[in-house]
Design a protein around this motif. Structure first.
Motif, short mmCIF file in Angstrom:
data_model
loop_
_atom_site.label_atom_id
_atom_site.label_comp_id
_atom_site.label_asym_id
_atom_site.label_seq_id
_atom_site.Cartn_x
_atom_site.Cartn_y
_atom_site.Cartn_z
N THR A 66 20.54 -5.80 -1.77
CA THR A 66 20.56 -4.39 -2.18
C THR A 66 22.01 -3.95 -2.42
O THR A 66 22.94 -4.67 -2.06
CB THR A 66 19.94 -3.48 -1.09
N GLY A 77 14.16 7.40 -3.27
CA GLY A 77 14.99 6.20 -3.25
C GLY A 77 14.16 4.93 -3.30
O GLY A 77 12.96 4.95 -3.55
N THR A 78 14.81 3.80 -3.02
CA THR A 78 14.13 2.52 -3.00
C THR A 78 13.76 2.11 -1.58
O THR A 78 13.02 1.15 -1.38
CB THR A 78 15.02 1.42 -3.61
N LEU A 79 14.29 2.82 -0.59
CA LEU A 79 14.04 2.49 0.82
C LEU A 79 13.01 3.44 1.40
O LEU A 79 12.97 4.61 1.05
CB LEU A 79 15.34 2.61 1.64
N TYR A 135 23.40 -1.80 -0.71
CA TYR A 135 23.77 -1.10 0.52
C TYR A 135 24.26 -2.00 1.64
O TYR A 135 24.28 -1.58 2.80
CB TYR A 135 22.57 -0.27 1.00
N ARG A 166 18.67 7.95 -7.10
CA ARG A 166 18.05 6.99 -6.19
C ARG A 166 19.01 6.64 -5.05
O ARG A 166 18.63 6.59 -3.88
CB ARG A 166 17.64 5.72 -6.94
N ARG A 167 20.26 6.38 -5.42
CA ARG A 167 21.25 6.03 -4.39
C ARG A 167 21.54 7.22 -3.48
O ARG A 167 21.80 7.04 -2.28
CB ARG A 167 22.54 5.52 -5.04
N ASP A 183 18.69 7.19 -1.00
CA ASP A 183 18.78 6.05 -0.08
C ASP A 183 19.92 6.22 0.93
O ASP A 183 19.76 5.93 2.13
CB ASP A 183 18.99 4.75 -0.86
#
Length: 325
Positions: free
Chosen positions: A240, A215-217, A242, A187-188, A191
């Protein structure tokens, strides 16, 4: 991939090989060497890949990477996880192959096989035979062909479509992954690729859809955040992982730093997910060794290129990535 290989055996092998990785002090010695030749001597003293002179360097690093990949293939028993890491080579080879197809160029001699044997992949793409490939790669290659017929021959389009297909492919495969840290790592990875791609495009004044799957974005939500005040943007990213990456990317856009600073932070964001699992009894230690080896190879290449270019030792050491051990 070999059947019947236990995590215990694979991780034990990986643990032994990890003791042979170049340590941070070796990279510092290389960085602080008087010149390229002296830096190369450090590798020779370590018997690293048998490198003896500058002309052997590219071949040596390529063989080191192939060796690491062969070990990884032999030890990994979960096909979906093997694909998640090895398909990256196939998509890179696909980018090269389709560009060579259009330009009528022969296959380069430095392709490294992933899940598909590199020369067979190249040959199939040149012949427009995509049936054996992952469905996401087939779709991307067909779209690239259609764009070429319509007159859009931009290499950037090829890279963008292949990258998007790769991460869509990884997102599908990762659903079968049972390891929470590896899923978070992926996931990272998605992102950070999205954020870095967005800021690179923005810096180059390009308006492209560069966010990837997995990812989550997503780009739509991100652009809404970018429309808010600076304070609210910071508040959003504080929730987040990030936040620091966001600040470094903004500094890059303003010319306060180069792209290497956010790239290093992106690497650390992924590294720190797996670091606590280095002695786990699952497949994480094997993955960590494989990633460590790739970092080592990258650091060797970076250090020697910088020494050849006369870059200051302090700048070199600042750009080096840290190993997981």
């Amino acid at each position: 991939m070999k059947e019947g290989v236990s995590y215990l055996y694979a991780n034990s092998r990986a643990s032994v090989l990890s003791t042979k990785l170049l340590t941070q002090d070796k990279f510092v010695r290389m960085a602080e060497s008087e010149n390229f030749a002296e830096a190369l001597k450090v590798l020779t003293e370590c018997n690293y890949g048998g490198v003896a002179n500058e002309s052997d360097l590219d071949k040596m690093l390529m063989e080191e990477e192939k060796s690491a990949l062969d070990f990884f293939r032999d030890m990994i028993t979960v096909e979906a996880i093997a694909k998640v890491f090895l398909l990256r080579y196939d998509y890179l080879n696909a980018k090269i192959a389709i560009k060579c197809k259009y330009l009528r160029l022969p296959m380069p001699n430095n392709l490294i096989s992933g899940m598909f044997e590199a020369s067979k992949l190249f040959s199939d793409i040149v012949k427009d035979d995509y049936d054996a490939f992952e469905i996401e790669m087939q779709s991307a290659l067909n779209e690239i062909d259609n764009k070429f017929v319509d007159g859009d021959k931009s290499p950037m389009v090829i890279d963008l479509l292949c990258d998007k297909a790769l991460y869509k492919n990884i997102a599908r495969l990762s659903k079968d992954c049972k390891s929470a840290p590896i899923k978070e790592y992926l996931r990272r990875d998605a992102d950070t690729v999205s954020l870095l791609s967005y800021y690179r495009a923005k810096n180059a004044k390009l308006d492209i859809q560069c966010f990837v799957n997995g990812g989550t974005l997503n780009q739509e939500a991100f652009l809404k955040v970018k429309g808010l005040s600076e304070v609210k943007q910071k508040d959003y990213f504080k929730q987040t992982p990030y936040y620091k990456l966001f600040l470094l990317c903004e500094d890059y856009l303003l010319g306060k730093t180069d792209i290497s600073a956010p790239q290093k932070e992106a690497f650390l964001l992924k590294r720190n997910v797996l670091l606590p699992y280095i002695y786990n009894d699952g497949l994480e230690p094997l993955i960590i060794y494989y990633l460590n080896k790739k970092v080592e190879i990258s650091n060797v290449r970076l250090t020697l290129i910088c020494k050849k270019g006369g870059i200051l030792p302090s700048v070199i050491t600042e750009r080096l990535k840290e190993l997981y051990v």
